[in-house]
Motif scaffolding. Structure first.
Motif, PDB file in Angstrom:
ATOM      1  N   ASP A 442       0.866  -1.172   0.015  1.00  0.00           N
ATOM      2  CA  ASP A 442       0.152  -0.031  -0.071  1.00  0.00           C
ATOM      3  C   ASP A 442       0.937   1.288  -0.121  1.00  0.00           C
ATOM      4  O   ASP A 442       0.296   2.250   0.144  1.00  0.00           O
ATOM      5  CB  ASP A 442      -1.145  -0.137   1.172  1.00  0.00           C
ATOM      6  CG  ASP A 442      -0.462   0.152   2.517  1.00  0.00           C
ATOM      7  OD1 ASP A 442       0.884   0.112   2.859  1.00  0.00           O
ATOM      8  OD2 ASP A 442      -0.979   0.481   3.598  1.00  0.00           O
ATOM      9  N   SER A 472      -3.787   1.822   3.332  1.00  0.00           N
ATOM     10  CA  SER A 472      -4.554   1.114   4.062  1.00  0.00           C
ATOM     11  C   SER A 472      -5.130   2.131   5.083  1.00  0.00           C
ATOM     12  O   SER A 472      -6.413   2.398   5.385  1.00  0.00           O
ATOM     13  CB  SER A 472      -4.021   0.069   4.718  1.00  0.00           C
ATOM     14  OG  SER A 472      -3.903  -0.951   3.722  1.00  0.00           O
ATOM     15  N   LYS A 473      -4.039   2.801   5.646  1.00  0.00           N
ATOM     16  CA  LYS A 473      -4.501   3.592   6.998  1.00  0.00           C
ATOM     17  C   LYS A 473      -5.297   4.915   6.254  1.00  0.00           C
ATOM     18  O   LYS A 473      -6.065   5.844   6.823  1.00  0.00           O
ATOM     19  CB  LYS A 473      -3.204   4.281   7.536  1.00  0.00           C
ATOM     20  CG  LYS A 473      -2.593   3.252   8.464  1.00  0.00           C
ATOM     21  CD  LYS A 473      -1.732   3.929   9.619  1.00  0.00           C
ATOM     22  CE  LYS A 473      -1.427   3.003  10.827  1.00  0.00           C
ATOM     23  NZ  LYS A 473      -0.497   3.244  11.858  1.00  0.00           N
ATOM     24  N   SER A 475      -7.613   4.782   3.954  1.00  0.00           N
ATOM     25  CA  SER A 475      -8.837   4.587   4.008  1.00  0.00           C
ATOM     26  C   SER A 475      -9.596   4.674   4.942  1.00  0.00           C
ATOM     27  O   SER A 475     -10.893   4.942   5.051  1.00  0.00           O
ATOM     28  CB  SER A 475      -8.816   3.105   3.326  1.00  0.00           C
ATOM     29  OG  SER A 475     -10.174   2.560   3.477  1.00  0.00           O
ATOM     30  N   ARG A 496      -7.795  -0.960  -0.876  1.00  0.00           N
ATOM     31  CA  ARG A 496      -8.522  -2.097   0.176  1.00  0.00           C
ATOM     32  C   ARG A 496      -9.298  -3.241  -0.362  1.00  0.00           C
ATOM     33  O   ARG A 496      -9.166  -4.170   0.200  1.00  0.00           O
ATOM     34  CB  ARG A 496      -9.283  -1.247   1.448  1.00  0.00           C
ATOM     35  CG  ARG A 496      -8.588  -0.483   2.288  1.00  0.00           C
ATOM     36  CD  ARG A 496      -7.819  -1.091   3.169  1.00  0.00           C
ATOM     37  NE  ARG A 496      -8.235  -2.060   4.249  1.00  0.00           N
ATOM     38  CZ  ARG A 496      -8.653  -1.654   5.183  1.00  0.00           C
ATOM     39  NH1 ARG A 496      -8.559  -0.303   5.545  1.00  0.00           N
ATOM     40  NH2 ARG A 496      -9.470  -2.564   6.054  1.00  0.00           N
ATOM     41  N   LEU A 499      -7.309  -6.254  -1.657  1.00  0.00           N
ATOM     42  CA  LEU A 499      -6.972  -7.111  -0.579  1.00  0.00           C
ATOM     43  C   LEU A 499      -8.102  -8.434  -0.280  1.00  0.00           C
ATOM     44  O   LEU A 499      -7.709  -9.206   0.238  1.00  0.00           O
ATOM     45  CB  LEU A 499      -6.873  -6.493   0.882  1.00  0.00           C
ATOM     46  CG  LEU A 499      -5.735  -5.332   0.713  1.00  0.00           C
ATOM     47  CD1 LEU A 499      -5.760  -4.797   1.986  1.00  0.00           C
ATOM     48  CD2 LEU A 499      -4.351  -5.978   0.165  1.00  0.00           C
TER      49      LEU A 499
END
Length: 515
Positions: A442, A472-473, A475, A496, A499
């Motif tokens: 990411d 990811s964070k 998001s 995300r 994944l």
């Protein structure tokens, strides 16, 4: 400097606003101070880099002796002929752009929009003058900086001369900036042309304007002057304007220019310029075909050259190049270890915020790095930038071509603003958020945003890259609804979703049953 040696600076037109400007940034009654016995830091050039170095060093409360030398206008390009005046003019032109599209919002305006060009330029001069006190000689004097107005040159390894004043120093910083490059087109010097250093002195609108150069400066001003009522023809050597930008982003701007009536002459070679009774005629060739265009004014928007002349750099062993400027290492140190440089004089990044960031590195490396320990590197900076067309293009990090050249495997996530509710409501659906991330990770490699105010959005991604925050964070960050910045969150959400492999889905299904 004696009164007989003091060179009075005049900024045209001579009105109350420009007189106020000059009174702050090159006051005609200024008396250079008696030099200190020896300065901890002598800074040559009072543009952004020089101002930040001088103010930062003097403001530490350590009793450091700091001198600042400027031969023209304090504030440099940014205040006087760059960021500030251009954004004032662009803001006026944006009003016209909004009026052109008003019917799409159910608002009817007169068919012929009247632009008061002298009033637009007067507004710019008023606002510039109002801002100028921040960069004034008296303000820096109050900060504890000895301000010298005049030309500086190195006399020896620890001496700078300004007029009849001799300044001894422990360390020095060269921050003399750059200027618009002269054009090598036969006849253009005789015909005369504008640069960013003279275009903001206009008081009357040129009916026909030729802009040479389809980079950021040329494109910003071409669009602004077209909206303010000029017939604009834009010449560019490349096959596409803004060819150093993301191709999708540049394509949007090029289509906007065509829609707004800017004539684009691409892939051209300028042959010569001639003055005649009809105006200034530019002769050029495209694809082997010769043609010509006659205009009232020519604006050069291509190229910058460093201000290295007159400094006597040879006397102190500072290596430089007429095109690239002063040579520095990654610590912004010149070939003379006592002398550093910052800003346009030595950097490829020709941005005010880049000069500011470099100046902070210089403060740390000149004053707080004994024996070279703990020095900061220019290469460690994550540098965003913005092209202030409408819509804007904002970028940070790598382009896809750079990632390919470095052999980095990456994926691209592109969120069109046609899928962002606020952009739809604003009628600004043409742009996008494009994020490059490392394949299988990411980690954000680079981002390009095309939006009306893309420059206000790019800092979120810049912050993420600087602090190694991945998609990811990002998001998980709550964005107010509705905002155009939601495009960034949508891009992070899209990552995300990648994944969700079959195994992940089976595991989530099991959790659902157990819940």
């Amino acid at each position: 400097m004696s009164n007989s040696e003091f060179q009075k600076v005049i900024v045209s037109p001579i009105d109350e606003y420009n007189q106020t400007l000059v009174s702050y940034v090159h006051p005609p009654d200024w008396v250079n101070p008696k030099p200190a016995h020896c300065y901890d830091l002598v800074v040559i050039g009072a543009g952004t880099a020089g101002l930040v170095v001088a103010a930062g060093a003097a403001g530490l409360g350590l009793g450091l002796k700091v001198a600042l030398i400027e031969k023209h206008l304090m504030g440099g390009d940014c205040l006087n002929v760059g960021c500030v005046p251009s954004k004032c003019v662009i803001r006026s032109s944006r009003v016209v752009g909004e009026m052109w599209n008003a019917k799409d919002f159910g608002v009817h305006v007169p068919q012929n929009i009247e632009v008061d060009f002298p009033a637009v330029m007067a507004r710019m001069r008023r606002l510039r003058a109002g801002i100028s006190h921040h960069d004034s000689a008296k303000r820096f004097q109050k900060l504890g900086v000895d301000v010298f107005l005049g030309s500086a040159n190195f006399a020896s390894n620890n001496i700078v001369v300004v007029g009849d004043k001799t300044l001894r120093f422990k360390k020095a910083v060269i921050a003399t900036g750059a200027r618009a490059a002269r054009l090598s087109i036969p006849g253009i010097e005789e015909a005369g042309y504008l640069t960013n250093e003279t275009v903001f002195s206009l008081t009357q609108r040129p009916q026909r304007l030729a802009v040479i150069g389809g980079g950021p400066i040329g494109c910003e001003l071409a669009q602004a002057f077209r909206r303010l009522g000029c017939e604009v023809v834009l010449f560019h050597r490349g096959s596409h304007i803004l060819n150093k930008e993301d191709a999708d982003a540049a394509e949007i701007i090029q289509n906007v220019f065509i829609k707004e009536g800017i004539r684009l002459i691409l892939g051209c070679q300028m042959q010569r310029v001639e003055n005649n009774i009809k105006g200034k005629t530019l002769y050029f060739s495209c694809n082997g075909q010769e043609d010509s265009v006659t205009v009232d004014e020519i604006l050069a928007g291509a190229g910058r050259v460093p201000n290295v002349e007159g400094l006597n750099l040879e006397a102190v062993g500072v290596e430089y190049d007429q095109q690239q400027g002063v040579r520095v290492n990654d610590y912004l140190q010149t070939s003379n270890p006592k002398i550093y440089a910052a800003g346009d004089i030595c950097m490829n990044w020709k941005f005010t915020h880049a000069a500011d960031a470099a100046a902070r590195i210089v403060i740390k490396n000149t004053l707080f790095s004994p024996f070279g320990l703990g020095r900061y590197k220019l290469s460690s900076l994550i540098m965003p930038w913005v092209t202030y067309t409408d819509p804007e293009i904002a970028h940070v990090g790598m382009y896809d071509r750079e990632a390919q050249q470095k052999g980095i495997d990456f994926n691209t996530i592109k969120i069109p603003f046609s899928s962002v509710d606020r952009a739809i409501a604003d009628g600004e659906e043409e742009g996008f958020v494009k994020i490059l991330h490392k394949k299988g990770s990411d980690e954000i490699l680079g981002t390009t945003i095309v939006a009306s105010h893309a420059g206000e959005m790019i800092s979120e991604v810049t912050t993420a890259i600087v602090n190694k925050i991945g998609l990811s964070k990002l998001s998980s960050v709550i964005h107010p609804y509705p905002t155009q910045a939601e495009g960034i969150k949508k891009a992070a959400d899209a990552y995300r979703r990648t994944l969700l492999t079959p195994n992940t889905k089976r595991f989530l299904g099991l959790l659902t049953k157990l819940s």
